[in-house]
Design a protein around this motif. Sequence first.
Motif, mmCIF file in Angstrom:
data_model
loop_
_atom_site.group_PDB
_atom_site.id
_atom_site.type_symbol
_atom_site.label_atom_id
_atom_site.label_comp_id
_atom_site.label_asym_id
_atom_site.label_seq_id
_atom_site.Cartn_x
_atom_site.Cartn_y
_atom_site.Cartn_z
ATOM 1 N N GLN A 147 0.814 -1.222 0.000
ATOM 2 C CA GLN A 147 0.000 0.000 0.000
ATOM 3 C C GLN A 147 0.845 1.268 0.000
ATOM 4 O OE1 GLN A 147 -2.477 -0.178 3.493
ATOM 5 N NE2 GLN A 147 -1.341 1.434 4.505
ATOM 6 N N TYR A 148 2.013 1.257 0.652
ATOM 7 C CA TYR A 148 2.830 2.468 0.706
ATOM 8 C C TYR A 148 3.487 2.761 -0.643
ATOM 9 C CZ TYR A 148 2.028 2.152 5.681
ATOM 10 O OH TYR A 148 1.433 2.089 6.902
ATOM 11 N N VAL A 149 3.857 1.709 -1.352
ATOM 12 C CA VAL A 149 4.410 1.906 -2.699
ATOM 13 C C VAL A 149 3.336 2.486 -3.607
ATOM 14 C CG1 VAL A 149 5.347 0.734 -4.738
ATOM 15 C CG2 VAL A 149 6.172 0.124 -2.458
ATOM 16 N N LYS A 150 2.127 1.973 -3.499
ATOM 17 C CA LYS A 150 1.018 2.504 -4.294
ATOM 18 C C LYS A 150 0.713 3.951 -3.917
ATOM 19 C CE LYS A 150 -1.215 -1.952 -5.035
ATOM 20 N NZ LYS A 150 -2.383 -2.780 -4.755
ATOM 21 N N LEU A 151 0.791 4.250 -2.626
ATOM 22 C CA LEU A 151 0.502 5.593 -2.143
ATOM 23 C C LEU A 151 1.553 6.608 -2.591
ATOM 24 C CD1 LEU A 151 -1.374 7.260 -0.209
ATOM 25 C CD2 LEU A 151 0.312 6.763 1.566
ATOM 26 N N LEU A 152 2.820 6.230 -2.548
ATOM 27 C CA LEU A 152 3.907 7.154 -2.876
ATOM 28 C C LEU A 152 4.339 7.111 -4.342
ATOM 29 C CD1 LEU A 152 6.155 6.596 0.251
ATOM 30 C CD2 LEU A 152 4.868 8.645 -0.305
ATOM 31 N N GLY A 153 3.986 6.054 -5.040
ATOM 32 C CA GLY A 153 4.462 5.874 -6.412
ATOM 33 C C GLY A 153 4.019 6.958 -7.383
ATOM 34 N N MET A 154 2.748 7.258 -7.401
ATOM 35 C CA MET A 154 2.228 8.261 -8.338
ATOM 36 C C MET A 154 2.765 9.661 -8.052
ATOM 37 S SD MET A 154 0.462 9.010 -11.031
ATOM 38 C CE MET A 154 -0.655 7.699 -11.365
ATOM 39 N N PRO A 155 2.723 10.139 -6.797
ATOM 40 C CA PRO A 155 3.291 11.474 -6.546
ATOM 41 C C PRO A 155 4.774 11.552 -6.907
ATOM 42 C CG PRO A 155 1.977 10.785 -4.678
ATOM 43 C CD PRO A 155 2.067 9.609 -5.607
ATOM 44 N N HIS A 156 5.518 10.491 -6.586
ATOM 45 C CA HIS A 156 6.934 10.503 -6.936
ATOM 46 C C HIS A 156 7.108 10.549 -8.453
ATOM 47 C CE1 HIS A 156 11.128 9.674 -7.342
ATOM 48 N NE2 HIS A 156 10.841 8.611 -8.068
ATOM 49 N N GLY A 157 6.334 9.783 -9.174
ATOM 50 C CA GLY A 157 6.423 9.786 -10.640
ATOM 51 C C GLY A 157 6.124 11.153 -11.229
ATOM 52 N N LEU A 158 5.106 11.807 -10.714
ATOM 53 C CA LEU A 158 4.763 13.145 -11.202
ATOM 54 C C LEU A 158 5.866 14.151 -10.869
ATOM 55 C CD1 LEU A 158 0.975 13.239 -10.256
ATOM 56 C CD2 LEU A 158 1.967 12.994 -12.542
ATOM 57 N N LEU A 159 6.426 14.053 -9.668
ATOM 58 C CA LEU A 159 7.515 14.955 -9.292
ATOM 59 C C LEU A 159 8.768 14.694 -10.126
ATOM 60 C CD1 LEU A 159 6.954 14.895 -5.449
ATOM 61 C CD2 LEU A 159 6.808 16.925 -6.913
ATOM 62 N N PHE A 160 9.028 13.429 -10.434
ATOM 63 C CA PHE A 160 10.168 13.080 -11.275
ATOM 64 C C PHE A 160 10.019 13.701 -12.666
ATOM 65 C CE2 PHE A 160 12.131 10.335 -14.462
ATOM 66 C CZ PHE A 160 13.438 10.268 -14.007
ATOM 67 N N VAL A 161 8.843 13.544 -13.248
ATOM 68 C CA VAL A 161 8.586 14.113 -14.574
ATOM 69 C C VAL A 161 8.682 15.639 -14.526
ATOM 70 C CG1 VAL A 161 6.814 14.414 -16.353
ATOM 71 C CG2 VAL A 161 7.229 12.155 -15.389
ATOM 72 N N ALA A 162 8.143 16.252 -13.484
ATOM 73 C CA ALA A 162 8.221 17.712 -13.341
ATOM 74 C C ALA A 162 9.679 18.165 -13.207
ATOM 75 C CB ALA A 162 7.414 18.173 -12.135
ATOM 76 N N TYR A 163 10.477 17.445 -12.441
ATOM 77 C CA TYR A 163 11.894 17.781 -12.266
ATOM 78 C C TYR A 163 12.634 17.735 -13.605
ATOM 79 C CZ TYR A 163 16.752 17.416 -10.715
ATOM 80 O OH TYR A 163 18.095 17.614 -10.547
ATOM 81 N N VAL A 164 12.438 16.653 -14.346
ATOM 82 C CA VAL A 164 13.112 16.513 -15.641
ATOM 83 C C VAL A 164 12.632 17.591 -16.613
ATOM 84 C CG1 VAL A 164 13.395 14.998 -17.645
ATOM 85 C CG2 VAL A 164 13.599 14.060 -15.344
ATOM 86 N N ALA A 165 11.327 17.844 -16.649
ATOM 87 C CA ALA A 165 10.786 18.866 -17.545
ATOM 88 C C ALA A 165 11.340 20.247 -17.206
ATOM 89 C CB ALA A 165 9.257 18.876 -17.484
ATOM 90 N N LEU A 166 11.408 20.567 -15.920
ATOM 91 C CA LEU A 166 11.950 21.863 -15.520
ATOM 92 C C LEU A 166 13.433 21.966 -15.849
ATOM 93 C CD1 LEU A 166 10.080 22.364 -12.135
ATOM 94 C CD2 LEU A 166 9.814 23.739 -14.206
ATOM 95 N N ALA A 167 14.165 20.881 -15.676
ATOM 96 C CA ALA A 167 15.587 20.885 -16.030
ATOM 97 C C ALA A 167 15.766 21.156 -17.519
ATOM 98 C CB ALA A 167 16.236 19.557 -15.645
ATOM 99 N N VAL A 168 14.944 20.538 -18.336
ATOM 100 C CA VAL A 168 15.014 20.765 -19.784
ATOM 101 C C VAL A 168 14.671 22.221 -20.109
ATOM 102 C CG1 VAL A 168 13.929 20.173 -21.992
ATOM 103 C CG2 VAL A 168 14.576 18.362 -20.402
ATOM 104 N N LEU A 169 13.642 22.741 -19.486
ATOM 105 C CA LEU A 169 13.239 24.124 -19.744
ATOM 106 C C LEU A 169 14.303 25.136 -19.312
ATOM 107 C CD1 LEU A 169 9.485 24.038 -18.679
ATOM 108 C CD2 LEU A 169 10.390 24.273 -20.990
#
Length: 99
Positions: free
Chosen positions: A37-59
């Motif tokens: 349950q904790y992996v499911k709970l934290l997985g999506m927010p972490h994935g979104l933050l990861f994508v946001a981090y990479v996108a901001l780095a590119v920008l």
Amino acid sequence: MFSSLNIFRIVALLEGVSYLLLLFIATPIKYLVNDPQYVKLLGMPHGLLFVAYVALAVLFKKQFSWNNKTFLIVLLAAIIPFGTFYIDRKYLKPLSENG
């Protein structure tokens, strides 16, 4: 208010914290206690933050005048535990102090 650099710093911090929670808390609980349950709970927010981090780095690559080596280090830091904290201290914090 919040500059784009401060937003990037906040995303880097949150991405780093979410990665550490996922890696050192949620994953061991999943495999040691057989409770995913904790992996499911934290997985999506972490994935979104990861994508946001990479996108901001590119920008911001051009805005911060990062060469390819620095840019690669910033990107790789997202997959190394504590990496985004290093990036904040080494690359982002000095930029915010210079104004």
